[in-house]
Design an enzyme around this catalytic site. Structure first.
Site, PDB file in Angstrom:
ATOM      1  N   ASP A   1      54.309  66.748  45.800  1.00 39.78           N
ATOM      2  CA  ASP A   1      53.355  65.959  45.013  1.00 39.78           C
ATOM      3  C   ASP A   1      51.978  66.594  45.167  1.00 39.78           C
ATOM      4  OD1 ASP A   1      53.597  62.715  43.994  1.00 39.78           O
ATOM      5  OD2 ASP A   1      51.592  63.593  44.172  1.00 39.78           O
TER       6      ASP A   1
ATOM      7  N   GLU B   1      65.925  58.239  33.948  1.00 42.41           N
ATOM      8  CA  GLU B   1      66.196  57.380  35.090  1.00 42.41           C
ATOM      9  C   GLU B   1      66.155  55.907  34.659  1.00 42.41           C
ATOM     10  OE1 GLU B   1      67.350  57.996  38.080  1.00 42.41           O
ATOM     11  OE2 GLU B   1      67.355  55.822  38.157  1.00 42.41           O
TER      12      GLU B   1
ATOM     13  N   LEU C   1      66.402  53.280  37.110  1.00 42.70           N
ATOM     14  CA  LEU C   1      66.217  52.389  38.269  1.00 42.70           C
ATOM     15  C   LEU C   1      65.219  51.291  37.949  1.00 42.70           C
ATOM     16  CD1 LEU C   1      63.260  52.905  39.826  1.00 42.70           C
ATOM     17  CD2 LEU C   1      64.414  54.966  40.564  1.00 42.70           C
ATOM     18  N   ARG C   2      65.360  50.159  38.663  1.00 42.84           N
ATOM     19  CA  ARG C   2      64.454  49.019  38.487  1.00 42.84           C
ATOM     20  C   ARG C   2      63.651  48.847  39.752  1.00 42.84           C
ATOM     21  NH1 ARG C   2      67.552  43.910  38.047  1.00 42.84           N
ATOM     22  NH2 ARG C   2      65.498  43.041  37.706  1.00 42.84           N
TER      23      ARG C   2
ATOM     24  N   ASN D   1      65.224  50.631  27.240  1.00 46.33           N
ATOM     25  CA  ASN D   1      64.074  49.818  27.656  1.00 46.33           C
ATOM     26  C   ASN D   1      63.604  48.902  26.526  1.00 46.33           C
ATOM     27  OD1 ASN D   1      64.016  50.721  30.232  1.00 46.33           O
ATOM     28  ND2 ASN D   1      62.053  51.774  30.115  1.00 46.33           N
TER      29      ASN D   1
ATOM     30  N   LEU E   1      67.575  37.229  30.238  1.00 40.38           N
ATOM     31  CA  LEU E   1      67.353  36.069  29.360  1.00 40.38           C
ATOM     32  C   LEU E   1      66.558  35.001  30.100  1.00 40.38           C
ATOM     33  CD1 LEU E   1      70.660  35.468  27.322  1.00 40.38           C
ATOM     34  CD2 LEU E   1      68.454  36.305  26.495  1.00 40.38           C
TER      35      LEU E   1
ATOM     36  N   CYS F   1      56.690  50.259  32.659  1.00 38.25           N
ATOM     37  CA  CYS F   1      57.517  50.902  31.617  1.00 38.25           C
ATOM     38  C   CYS F   1      57.723  50.128  30.319  1.00 38.25           C
ATOM     39  CB  CYS F   1      58.843  51.323  32.222  1.00 38.25           C
ATOM     40  SG  CYS F   1      58.571  52.659  33.406  1.00 38.25           S
TER      41      CYS F   1
ATOM     42  N   LYS G   1      54.677  50.239  27.946  1.00 39.87           N
ATOM     43  CA  LYS G   1      54.343  51.586  27.448  1.00 39.87           C
ATOM     44  C   LYS G   1      55.489  52.190  26.630  1.00 39.87           C
ATOM     45  CE  LYS G   1      55.502  54.835  31.184  1.00 39.87           C
ATOM     46  NZ  LYS G   1      56.633  55.567  30.627  1.00 39.87           N
TER      47      LYS G   1
ATOM     48  N   LYS H   1      56.691  41.481  38.965  1.00 37.85           N
ATOM     49  CA  LYS H   1      57.951  40.768  39.210  1.00 37.85           C
ATOM     50  C   LYS H   1      58.183  40.697  40.713  1.00 37.85           C
ATOM     51  CE  LYS H   1      61.243  44.547  39.184  1.00 37.85           C
ATOM     52  NZ  LYS H   1      62.501  45.040  38.672  1.00 37.85           N
TER      53      LYS H   1
HETATM   54  P1  NAD Z   1      54.222  57.287  39.569  1.00 36.58           P
HETATM   55  O1  NAD Z   1      52.871  57.239  38.986  1.00 36.58           O
HETATM   56  O2  NAD Z   1      54.636  56.257  40.572  1.00 36.58           O
HETATM   57  O3  NAD Z   1      54.458  58.713  40.251  1.00 36.58           O
HETATM   58  C1  NAD Z   1      54.094  59.936  39.677  1.00 36.58           C
HETATM   59  C2  NAD Z   1      53.784  60.914  40.793  1.00 36.58           C
HETATM   60  O4  NAD Z   1      53.606  62.212  40.228  1.00 36.58           O
HETATM   61  C3  NAD Z   1      52.479  60.601  41.542  1.00 36.58           C
HETATM   62  O5  NAD Z   1      52.713  60.535  42.927  1.00 36.58           O
HETATM   63  C4  NAD Z   1      51.559  61.772  41.176  1.00 36.58           C
HETATM   64  O6  NAD Z   1      50.656  62.102  42.208  1.00 36.58           O
HETATM   65  C5  NAD Z   1      52.560  62.872  40.934  1.00 36.58           C
HETATM   66  N1  NAD Z   1      52.038  63.983  40.143  1.00 36.58           N
HETATM   67  C6  NAD Z   1      51.265  63.930  39.031  1.00 36.58           C
HETATM   68  N2  NAD Z   1      50.980  65.160  38.593  1.00 36.58           N
HETATM   69  C7  NAD Z   1      51.579  66.043  39.444  1.00 36.58           C
HETATM   70  C8  NAD Z   1      51.645  67.451  39.523  1.00 36.58           C
HETATM   71  N3  NAD Z   1      51.046  68.233  38.628  1.00 36.58           N
HETATM   72  N4  NAD Z   1      52.361  67.997  40.538  1.00 36.58           N
HETATM   73  C9  NAD Z   1      52.972  67.214  41.447  1.00 36.58           C
HETATM   74  N5  NAD Z   1      52.935  65.892  41.433  1.00 36.58           N
HETATM   75  C10 NAD Z   1      52.248  65.287  40.440  1.00 36.58           C
HETATM   76  O7  NAD Z   1      55.236  57.288  38.341  1.00 36.58           O
HETATM   77  P2  NAD Z   1      56.703  56.634  38.291  1.00 36.58           P
HETATM   78  O8  NAD Z   1      56.595  55.163  38.164  1.00 36.58           O
HETATM   79  O9  NAD Z   1      57.543  57.228  39.365  1.00 36.58           O
HETATM   80  O10 NAD Z   1      57.203  57.166  36.868  1.00 36.58           O
HETATM   81  C11 NAD Z   1      57.505  58.519  36.660  1.00 36.58           C
HETATM   82  C12 NAD Z   1      58.249  58.642  35.338  1.00 36.58           C
HETATM   83  O11 NAD Z   1      59.516  57.973  35.417  1.00 36.58           O
HETATM   84  C13 NAD Z   1      57.544  58.014  34.137  1.00 36.58           C
HETATM   85  O12 NAD Z   1      57.813  58.793  33.003  1.00 36.58           O
HETATM   86  C14 NAD Z   1      58.202  56.651  33.998  1.00 36.58           C
HETATM   87  O13 NAD Z   1      58.159  56.166  32.668  1.00 36.58           O
HETATM   88  C15 NAD Z   1      59.623  56.966  34.396  1.00 36.58           C
HETATM   89  N6  NAD Z   1      60.378  55.837  34.974  1.00 36.58           N
HETATM   90  C16 NAD Z   1      59.771  54.984  35.843  1.00 36.58           C
HETATM   91  C17 NAD Z   1      60.508  53.951  36.437  1.00 36.58           C
HETATM   92  C18 NAD Z   1      59.871  52.972  37.381  1.00 36.58           C
HETATM   93  O14 NAD Z   1      60.506  51.998  37.723  1.00 36.58           O
HETATM   94  N7  NAD Z   1      58.645  53.171  37.839  1.00 36.58           N
HETATM   95  C19 NAD Z   1      61.874  53.829  36.140  1.00 36.58           C
HETATM   96  C20 NAD Z   1      62.461  54.737  35.259  1.00 36.58           C
HETATM   97  C21 NAD Z   1      61.704  55.750  34.679  1.00 36.58           C
HETATM   98  C1  UGA Z   2      62.714  48.423  33.771  1.00 35.85           C
HETATM   99  C2  UGA Z   2      64.205  48.589  33.458  1.00 35.85           C
HETATM  100  O1  UGA Z   2      64.898  47.407  33.867  1.00 35.85           O
HETATM  101  C3  UGA Z   2      64.778  49.802  34.180  1.00 35.85           C
HETATM  102  O2  UGA Z   2      66.140  49.980  33.818  1.00 35.85           O
HETATM  103  C4  UGA Z   2      63.974  51.036  33.779  1.00 35.85           C
HETATM  104  O3  UGA Z   2      64.436  52.174  34.476  1.00 35.85           O
HETATM  105  C5  UGA Z   2      62.516  50.811  34.106  1.00 35.85           C
HETATM  106  O4  UGA Z   2      62.037  49.623  33.406  1.00 35.85           O
HETATM  107  C6  UGA Z   2      61.640  51.933  33.672  1.00 35.85           C
HETATM  108  O5  UGA Z   2      61.951  52.642  32.755  1.00 35.85           O
HETATM  109  O6  UGA Z   2      60.623  52.027  34.332  1.00 35.85           O
HETATM  110  P1  UGA Z   2      61.278  47.481  35.801  1.00 35.85           P
HETATM  111  O7  UGA Z   2      60.123  47.618  34.892  1.00 35.85           O
HETATM  112  O8  UGA Z   2      61.186  48.021  37.169  1.00 35.85           O
HETATM  113  O9  UGA Z   2      62.582  48.170  35.159  1.00 35.85           O
HETATM  114  O10 UGA Z   2      61.618  45.941  35.962  1.00 35.85           O
HETATM  115  P2  UGA Z   2      62.523  44.872  35.189  1.00 35.85           P
HETATM  116  O11 UGA Z   2      63.335  44.166  36.182  1.00 35.85           O
HETATM  117  O12 UGA Z   2      63.208  45.448  34.033  1.00 35.85           O
HETATM  118  O13 UGA Z   2      61.405  43.845  34.676  1.00 35.85           O
HETATM  119  C7  UGA Z   2      60.447  44.213  33.704  1.00 35.85           C
HETATM  120  C8  UGA Z   2      59.633  42.992  33.327  1.00 35.85           C
HETATM  121  O14 UGA Z   2      60.408  42.054  32.589  1.00 35.85           O
HETATM  122  C9  UGA Z   2      59.070  42.219  34.518  1.00 35.85           C
HETATM  123  O15 UGA Z   2      57.769  41.795  34.242  1.00 35.85           O
HETATM  124  C10 UGA Z   2      60.014  41.035  34.641  1.00 35.85           C
HETATM  125  O16 UGA Z   2      59.446  39.910  35.263  1.00 35.85           O
HETATM  126  C11 UGA Z   2      60.311  40.765  33.182  1.00 35.85           C
HETATM  127  N1  UGA Z   2      61.577  40.027  32.981  1.00 35.85           N
HETATM  128  C12 UGA Z   2      62.764  40.597  33.296  1.00 35.85           C
HETATM  129  C13 UGA Z   2      61.527  38.756  32.418  1.00 35.85           C
HETATM  130  O17 UGA Z   2      60.453  38.212  32.114  1.00 35.85           O
HETATM  131  N2  UGA Z   2      62.715  38.094  32.211  1.00 35.85           N
HETATM  132  C14 UGA Z   2      63.911  38.647  32.508  1.00 35.85           C
HETATM  133  O18 UGA Z   2      64.952  37.993  32.282  1.00 35.85           O
HETATM  134  C15 UGA Z   2      63.947  39.928  33.074  1.00 35.85           C
END
Ligand code: NAD
Ligand code: UGA
Length: 441
Positions: free
Chosen positions: A31, A155, A157-158, A216, A258, A268, A271, A328
């Site tokens: 990172d 990915e 993951l939640r 999503n 639901l 996520c 956006k 959440k």
């Molecule tokens: P995050 O902001 O938590 O982490 C991103 C990391 O990348 C930071 O630590 C940052 O310092 C690092 N970074 C930025 N520029 C860099 C560089 N040039 N070199 C090395 N490191 C660098 O983001 P996140 O929540 O993990 O999300 C990452 C991606 O995954 C996004 O596209 C998001 O939409 C997607 N995603 C997120 C989730 C989630 O639950 N957060 C779930 C599924 C998919």
């Molecule tokens: C969500 C998706 O569930 C993941 O599969 C996906 O990888 C991720 O976005 C992502 O792309 O980042 P996350 O945002 O971590 O995961 O959390 P969720 O559990 O999905 O909840 C999202 C929002 O919906 C929260 O504010 C939650 O409170 C709300 N929610 C969820 C409701 O209001 N009602 C529900 O029944 C479920």
């Protein structure tokens, strides 16, 4: 055992890095945030996720997981590089790819052998192709005798259940141009979950990129849908809990996602729904359902904030106690938390708020700093109640679900509950003398 570098140690990178190490690979998580890496080397986690520290500790001690802020060193000699940096919203709602492009440039500059680049970040359709061109064009300029293949591996993951949902996913999606070596490397990386029965969907890069946004957006639509039905229930006297249970018991619909609440938040859904609408716009396609789901979510938060103001004012109150701030339960993440829209609207109406969240206090303090004079950050959920004219529940943490409402009644000024997560039973709450307002009940 493959040697894999993960660029970006946030929610996705850190969890995926530790998880892929657990699957039997050697992983180096890198990172650009030096402080984050220094902490990780002391086993201090940048995020709170159940089981994360334990898994990182286990993999770190086994020697299969390491951390570095030296991007060049981290990627040299790797078989595969995972891109897991952020893709935030641009001003117009489209995905900002600048972080992904930056790491792609680093990869193009530093690799010394043929490598598979795996995009895990959520990226617009067509990005894998662009990144492959970008890297291979630079490699050609360097007169390199090797090139990269780019695989889309979105990915799912939640947060709050990140380890569980990474290690035991419903499916793994692998998009590629069909290159056999890249596909067999992906099979080997994910051998452990595949052997335990997790389906692996193989498709084109464009299909994989679409699957992520479509998943999503569907979930976001489901939440906006039930929130609107809940608002209707409030007017008609129907009970949203029963409606949601019975609707969800149709297996074509299913009961998950639901639950009505204060609107969907997080890093996520807001956006990704907007980004997908923008992507479609660029192809002349109007994704009106997804656009409406996003707009309805915004309107829902306004409606709930207005309702809270009305109830507090009707009861001659001026102070609202708030349980929960994060988007959440199970996550301390404040990114796009409904609290960030709802609380300012309440405050702008002259109502002071007293807040507590078990995980998000520090982050919330930063996000809400401009409203500091109207917010009291409390140390416990009980302290929130002192002098409060009503209690507003914004996050469904267990510590709130399990609260003793009889004791609460002795601390709060007026016995009014705005239960925006529907965690309390309406009848028993009313029997304790509370005025009770849920979402759709
Ligand atoms: P995050 O902001 O938590 O982490 C991103 C990391 O990348 C930071 O630590 C940052 O310092 C690092 N970074 C930025 N520029 C860099 C560089 N040039 N070199 C090395 N490191 C660098 O983001 P996140 O929540 O993990 O999300 C990452 C991606 O995954 C996004 O596209 C998001 O939409 C997607 N995603 C997120 C989730 C989630 O639950 N957060 C779930 C599924 C998919
Ligand atoms: C969500 C998706 O569930 C993941 O599969 C996906 O990888 C991720 O976005 C992502 O792309 O980042 P996350 O945002 O971590 O995961 O959390 P969720 O559990 O999905 O909840 C999202 C929002 O919906 C929260 O504010 C939650 O409170 C709300 N929610 C969820 C409701 O209001 N009602 C529900 O029944 C479920």
């Amino acid at each position: 055992m493959h040697k894999i570098s993960v660029l970006g140690c946030g929610y996705v990178g850190l969890v995926s890095g530790a998880g892929i190490a657990k699957f039997g690979n050697e992983v180096i998580c890198a990172d650009s945030n030096v402080h984050r890496i220094e902490n990780l080397n002391k086993l201090i986690m940048p995020i709170s996720e159940p089981g994360l520290k334990e898994l990182v500790q286990e993999m770190y001690s086994s020697g299969r997981l390491s951390f570095s802020f030296d991007i060049k060193k981290s990627i040299c000699g790797c078989d595969a590089i995972i891109i897991s940096v952020q893709t935030p919203q641009d001003k117009d709602g489209s995905a900002d790819l600048s972080y992904v492009i930056q790491v792609a440039k680093d990869i193009a500059e530093y690799i010394e052998k043929s490598t598979v680049v795996i995009i895990k970040s959520t990226v617009p359709i067509g990005t894998a192709k662009k990144i492959k061109n970008l890297i291979n064009t630079r490699l050609a300029d360097r007169n390199a005798e090797f090139s990269v293949e780019v695989v889309s591996n979105p990915e799912f993951l939640r947060e709050g259940a990140a380890i569980k949902t990474f290690l035991y996913p419903d499916r793994i999606v692998v998009g590629s141009s069909g290159n056999k070596d890249a596909l067999s490397l992906m099979d080997e990386i994910y051998k452990a979950p595949a052997d335990s029965g997790v389906p692996i969907f193989k498709c084109s890069n464009e299909t994989a990129e679409t699957i992520k946004y479509a998943s999503n957006s569907f979930l976001a639509m489901k939440i906006s849908y039930i929130n609107q039905i809940a608002l209707l229930c409030e007017k008609t006297g129907a009970d949203i809990k029963a409606v949601s249970e019975a609707v969800g018991s149709d297996e074509r619909i299913n009961p998950k996602f639901l639950n009505p609440g204060p609107g969907f938040g997080g890093s996520c859904f807001p956006k990704d729904t907007r980004a997908l609408v923008k992507i479609a716009e660029s192809y002349g396609v109007d994704l009106s359902m997804i656009r409406t789901a996003y707009e309805a979510n915004k309107a829902h938060k306004d409606i709930l904030a207005t309702k809270a103001v009305k109830i507090v004012k009707e009861n001659n109150g001026s102070v609202l106690g708030v349980w929960g701030l994060s988007f959440k339960a199970g996550s301390g993440d404040m990114r796009n938390a409904p609290a960030l829209d709802i609380l300012p609207l309440i405050i702008q109406n002259g109502i002071k708020v007293r807040v507590f969240d078990p995980e998000a206090m520090e982050e919330a303090d930063e996000y809400l700093s401009e409203y500091r004079s109207m917010i009291e950050f409390c140390k416990t959920k009980e302290e929130v109640l002192l002098g409060a004219d009503a209690l507003l529940v914004l996050t469904e943490w267990d510590c709130f679900k399990n609260a003793d409402l009889e004791e609460t009644a002795t601390l709060i000024k007026q016995k009014i509950i705005l239960d925006y997560r529907n965690i309390f039973d309406k009848t028993s709450t009313k029997n304790l003398g509370y005025l009770y307002y849920g979402v759709g009940k």
